[in-house]
Design a protein around this motif. Structure first.
Motif, PDB file in Angstrom:
ATOM      1  N   HIS A  61       9.447 -33.909   2.931  1.00  0.00           N
ATOM      2  CA  HIS A  61       9.914 -33.004   1.883  1.00  0.00           C
ATOM      3  C   HIS A  61      11.359 -33.363   1.554  1.00  0.00           C
ATOM      4  O   HIS A  61      12.152 -33.637   2.456  1.00  0.00           O
ATOM      5  CB  HIS A  61       9.843 -31.539   2.335  1.00  0.00           C
ATOM      6  CG  HIS A  61       8.448 -31.069   2.631  1.00  0.00           C
ATOM      7  ND1 HIS A  61       7.534 -30.814   1.644  1.00  0.00           N
ATOM      8  CD2 HIS A  61       7.821 -30.836   3.802  1.00  0.00           C
ATOM      9  CE1 HIS A  61       6.398 -30.418   2.198  1.00  0.00           C
ATOM     10  NE2 HIS A  61       6.547 -30.432   3.514  1.00  0.00           N
ATOM     11  N   PHE A  62      11.690 -33.359   0.285  1.00  0.00           N
ATOM     12  CA  PHE A  62      13.049 -33.669  -0.170  1.00  0.00           C
ATOM     13  C   PHE A  62      13.506 -35.040   0.322  1.00  0.00           C
ATOM     14  O   PHE A  62      14.677 -35.260   0.604  1.00  0.00           O
ATOM     15  CB  PHE A  62      14.041 -32.586   0.279  1.00  0.00           C
ATOM     16  CG  PHE A  62      13.619 -31.195  -0.091  1.00  0.00           C
ATOM     17  CD1 PHE A  62      13.541 -30.804  -1.421  1.00  0.00           C
ATOM     18  CD2 PHE A  62      13.266 -30.288   0.896  1.00  0.00           C
ATOM     19  CE1 PHE A  62      13.138 -29.525  -1.761  1.00  0.00           C
ATOM     20  CE2 PHE A  62      12.862 -29.002   0.570  1.00  0.00           C
ATOM     21  CZ  PHE A  62      12.807 -28.628  -0.773  1.00  0.00           C
ATOM     22  N   GLY A  63      12.549 -35.981   0.458  1.00  0.00           N
ATOM     23  CA  GLY A  63      12.881 -37.335   0.888  1.00  0.00           C
ATOM     24  C   GLY A  63      13.126 -37.481   2.380  1.00  0.00           C
ATOM     25  O   GLY A  63      13.469 -38.555   2.852  1.00  0.00           O
ATOM     26  N   LEU A  64      12.953 -36.405   3.131  1.00  0.00           N
ATOM     27  CA  LEU A  64      13.178 -36.447   4.579  1.00  0.00           C
ATOM     28  C   LEU A  64      11.872 -36.220   5.329  1.00  0.00           C
ATOM     29  O   LEU A  64      11.021 -35.453   4.888  1.00  0.00           O
ATOM     30  CB  LEU A  64      14.175 -35.350   4.985  1.00  0.00           C
ATOM     31  CG  LEU A  64      15.554 -35.411   4.353  1.00  0.00           C
ATOM     32  CD1 LEU A  64      16.334 -34.146   4.679  1.00  0.00           C
ATOM     33  CD2 LEU A  64      16.306 -36.636   4.821  1.00  0.00           C
TER      34      LEU A  64
ATOM     35  N   SER B 206      -0.657 -33.963  -1.388  1.00  0.00           N
ATOM     36  CA  SER B 206       0.377 -34.674  -2.151  1.00  0.00           C
ATOM     37  C   SER B 206       1.639 -34.921  -1.334  1.00  0.00           C
ATOM     38  O   SER B 206       2.362 -35.882  -1.579  1.00  0.00           O
ATOM     39  CB  SER B 206       0.715 -33.902  -3.423  1.00  0.00           C
ATOM     40  OG  SER B 206       1.286 -32.654  -3.098  1.00  0.00           O
ATOM     41  N   SER B 207       1.914 -34.078  -0.354  1.00  0.00           N
ATOM     42  CA  SER B 207       3.094 -34.275   0.501  1.00  0.00           C
ATOM     43  C   SER B 207       2.765 -35.102   1.731  1.00  0.00           C
ATOM     44  O   SER B 207       3.635 -35.358   2.556  1.00  0.00           O
ATOM     45  CB  SER B 207       3.679 -32.930   0.934  1.00  0.00           C
ATOM     46  OG  SER B 207       2.795 -32.272   1.814  1.00  0.00           O
TER      47      SER B 207
END
Length: 72
Positions: A60-63, A34-35
């Motif tokens: 992760h976290f948009g980065l 999923s990531s």
């Protein structure tokens, strides 16, 4: 203030089986599909061995993250 986070997993398998699966980059990638995380070994083998390096790419976290780690 630092915090301690502890995660305990109960696995119904022999330790040797779990250890071998932990070294398998295909299993790792499947567990984090999923990531869209990927893991590539320095040797091109999918199973980590002593002296290898593994490079992870993920978002992760948009980065976007890239981390390379040696296998001692």
């Amino acid at each position: 203030m630092p915090a301690l986070i502890e995660i305990v997993s109960v696995i119904g398998a022999a330790p040797s089986v779990v250890f071998d699966l932990k070294l398998d980059m295909d299993v790792h990638a499947a567990s984090l599909r999923s990531s869209q995380e990927t893991a590539v070994t320095s040797t091109g083998r999918r199973q980590l061995a002593l002296g290898d390096e593994v490079t992870f790419h993920a978002r992760h976290f948009g980065l976007r993250w890239r981390m390379t780690c040696p296998v001692p």
